[in-house]
Design an enzyme around this catalytic site. Structure first.
Site, short mmCIF file in Angstrom:
data_model
loop_
_atom_site.label_atom_id
_atom_site.label_comp_id
_atom_site.label_asym_id
_atom_site.label_seq_id
_atom_site.Cartn_x
_atom_site.Cartn_y
_atom_site.Cartn_z
N THR A 199 -8.32 0.28 21.37
CA THR A 199 -8.25 1.53 21.71
C THR A 199 -7.20 1.91 22.57
O THR A 199 -6.63 3.03 22.49
CB THR A 199 -9.63 2.08 22.47
OG1 THR A 199 -10.53 1.61 21.49
CG2 THR A 199 -9.88 3.21 22.85
N HIS A 202 -3.78 1.86 20.82
CA HIS A 202 -3.55 3.16 20.07
C HIS A 202 -3.18 4.26 20.98
O HIS A 202 -2.10 5.17 20.57
CB HIS A 202 -4.80 3.46 19.43
CG HIS A 202 -4.66 4.83 18.42
ND1 HIS A 202 -4.91 4.78 17.10
CD2 HIS A 202 -4.99 6.14 18.57
CE1 HIS A 202 -4.95 5.98 16.57
NE2 HIS A 202 -5.02 6.86 17.67
N GLU A 203 -3.99 4.47 22.01
CA GLU A 203 -3.50 5.52 22.90
C GLU A 203 -2.08 5.62 23.70
O GLU A 203 -1.47 6.63 23.74
CB GLU A 203 -4.70 5.76 23.80
CG GLU A 203 -6.04 5.98 23.41
CD GLU A 203 -6.16 7.53 22.53
OE1 GLU A 203 -5.12 8.25 22.89
OE2 GLU A 203 -6.77 7.70 21.58
N HIS A 206 0.28 6.78 21.19
CA HIS A 206 0.61 8.29 21.44
C HIS A 206 1.35 8.58 22.69
O HIS A 206 2.08 9.74 22.72
CB HIS A 206 -0.92 9.03 21.63
CG HIS A 206 -1.52 9.16 20.30
ND1 HIS A 206 -1.14 9.64 18.93
CD2 HIS A 206 -2.91 8.90 19.90
CE1 HIS A 206 -1.84 9.59 17.94
NE2 HIS A 206 -2.97 9.27 18.60
N HIS A 212 -0.15 9.95 14.08
CA HIS A 212 -0.77 9.27 13.19
C HIS A 212 -0.25 9.16 11.72
O HIS A 212 0.72 9.92 11.61
CB HIS A 212 -2.28 10.01 12.84
CG HIS A 212 -2.91 10.14 13.98
ND1 HIS A 212 -3.58 11.41 14.41
CD2 HIS A 212 -3.69 9.19 14.72
CE1 HIS A 212 -4.40 11.05 15.60
NE2 HIS A 212 -4.42 9.74 15.87
N TRP A 214 -0.74 9.86 8.85
CA TRP A 214 -0.65 10.92 7.95
C TRP A 214 -0.12 12.09 8.53
O TRP A 214 -0.35 13.59 7.90
CB TRP A 214 -2.27 11.10 7.64
CG TRP A 214 -3.03 11.19 8.58
CD1 TRP A 214 -3.53 12.44 9.53
CD2 TRP A 214 -3.75 10.21 9.47
NE1 TRP A 214 -4.27 11.88 10.43
CE2 TRP A 214 -4.41 10.63 10.69
CE3 TRP A 214 -3.76 8.80 9.32
CZ2 TRP A 214 -5.20 10.01 11.49
CZ3 TRP A 214 -4.50 8.09 10.23
CH2 TRP A 214 -5.38 8.62 11.30
N ASP A 225 4.32 10.83 9.63
CA ASP A 225 4.33 10.72 11.05
C ASP A 225 6.15 11.02 11.37
O ASP A 225 6.52 10.70 12.31
CB ASP A 225 4.10 9.48 11.77
CG ASP A 225 4.78 8.12 11.01
OD1 ASP A 225 5.34 8.42 10.31
OD2 ASP A 225 4.54 7.29 11.57
N THR A 230 7.05 3.99 8.20
CA THR A 230 5.25 3.99 8.07
C THR A 230 5.01 4.50 6.63
O THR A 230 5.23 5.39 6.27
CB THR A 230 5.07 4.83 9.25
OG1 THR A 230 5.78 4.64 10.26
CG2 THR A 230 3.56 4.67 9.54
N ASP A 263 -10.86 -2.31 15.30
CA ASP A 263 -9.91 -3.04 15.96
C ASP A 263 -9.37 -4.46 15.14
O ASP A 263 -8.36 -4.99 15.13
CB ASP A 263 -10.46 -3.77 17.33
CG ASP A 263 -10.30 -2.77 18.35
OD1 ASP A 263 -10.11 -1.59 17.97
OD2 ASP A 263 -10.34 -2.97 19.53
ZN LIG Z 1 -5.15 8.86 17.58
#
Ligand SMILES: [Zn+2]
Length: 377
Positions: A199, A202-203, A206, A212, A214, A225, A230, A263
């Site tokens: 988690t 992933h953050e 960002h 993401h 898509w 993205d 990718t 995960d």
């Molecule tokens: Zn996200």
């Protein structure tokens, strides 16, 4: 003041497989003009981290779990997880070492030694998704200088939320950083779906400028993205192997850290994602890697002083060299210098050069080259 958050949510409409969902304000940071040579010259960046834990007695996070989470972060940013080996070609060769590491800060903003962990005990559950957590006077914990530290707040929040992150556009604000649900921070704490610490991976993706796979629009295979390597997805995967394949190219692809898979299936950043994060560090968050520059960058043969520098640097070397090239962090060459064989010194004026990290490449007479970074303030 503008806040953009990336919300990572569990939604309860399906109790059997609680999917991630990440809501965010689109178009937060443009893809930085990447140059493949940047990958060649990339060198290790270390980001100092401070973890602010706001907990009740029941939800304490141990120092061990904090260290385990940082270890997990480094595992994935340095491609040390083994899951990528399980991916089929052609995806396996896309997996990249981002050359970014994270360490709990050892020096606090006041200059004193620190363990990089702040704790605050609260009574009961005031798990509210609002900005109070960012301000001590409102019951939270003030950020450390968000230009110089990655601030991670670990707080109680509604079970449906896993965490959220600020955008590079918010760099320097008191709210700049990552917030993680205390139940999904660390390893082995969360339910098995989310117990590998991804988690936060992933953050932080960002936070370092990744979208993401898509893009902003789901259910189509046009927009993505913005990063060429990718694989495009129609939308997120919620399980692995996915029951509803979202791949656009006919070959299932569900291993990216920026997908929503559990995960255990997250396995990789691509090379361009790695380059985008490196470029974000240079363009949006240049002082974050200043820890790497605490000591003047010097080797036995090359010296660059001062570093960081505002206006000019003195570059010196011991043995004759062929040339010195100066690159931006995304690989654009902006200056070349060919010294005479007797030269041992070059004064480089930085006027007009982009702020952030510059890369100096010393081409030596023996065919080897030495790469050093220079932080232009
Ligand atoms: Zn996200």
């Amino acid at each position: 003041m503008r806040f953009q958050f990336f919300l990572l949510m569990l939604v309860f409409f399906n109790l059997k497989a609680q999917p991630r969902q990440c809501l965010y304000d689109a178009s937060f940071v443009p893809v930085i003009d990447l140059h493949r040579e940047a990958l060649t010259f990339r060198s290790l960046v270390t980001v100092p981290v401070v973890v602010h834990v706001i907990s009740t007695t029941e939800t304490e996070v141990s120092d061990f779990q904090i260290h385990a989470q940082i270890h997990a972060l480094n595992r994935d940013f340095r491609k040390r997880g083994k899951e990528w080996l399980l991916m089929p070609q052609p995806f396996r060769e896309l997996a990249a070492d981002a050359y970014i590491e994270f360490e709990l800060a050892s020096v606090a903003p006041n200059g004193l030694p620190t363990l990089g962990i702040n704790r605050k005990k609260i009574n009961g559950n005031n798990a509210v998704l609002n900005d109070d957590i960012f301000y001590a006077e409102r019951g939270g914990i003030d950020a450390w200088d968000t230009n110089r530290y990655l601030n991670i707040w670990v707080v109680e929040m509604h079970e449906a939320l896993l965490g959220y992150a600020s955008s590079p556009n918010d760099a320097g604000l008191p709210t700049d950083g990552v917030v993680i649900n205390i139940n999904y921070f660390g390893t082995s704490r969360a339910e098995s779906t989310y117990q590998l610490g991804r988690t936060l991976v992933h953050e932080v993706g960002h936070y370092l400028g990744l979208s993401h796979p898509w893009g902003d629009i789901k259910n189509e295979c046009e927009e993505d993205d913005g990063l060429e390597d990718t694989p495009i997805l129609r939308g997120p995967h919620y399980s692995c192997p996915p029951t509803d394949d979202q791949s656009c190219n006919g070959i299932p692809y569900y291993w990216n850290f920026m997908d929503y898979t559990p995960d255990c299936c997250m396995a990789m950043f691509t090379h361009m994602q790695a380059a985008q994060m490196q470029a974000t560090l240079s363009y949006y968050r240049p002082q974050l890697s200043i820890a790497s520059f605490d000591e003047p960058l010097q080797t036995a043969q090359f010296a660059v002083v001062p570093n960081p520098a505002k206006s000019a640097v003195a570059i010196s070397w011991e043995d004759p060299i062929k040339s010195i090239e100066v690159y931006t962090s995304d690989g654009r060459m902006i200056r070349t210098f060919h010294p005479d064989s007797s030269d041992r010194y070059w004064s480089l004026c930085l006027s007009g050069y982009p702020k952030g990290i510059l890369i100096l490449v010393f081409h030596r007479n023996n065919g080897l080259r030495t790469v050093q970074k220079l932080l232009h303030l």
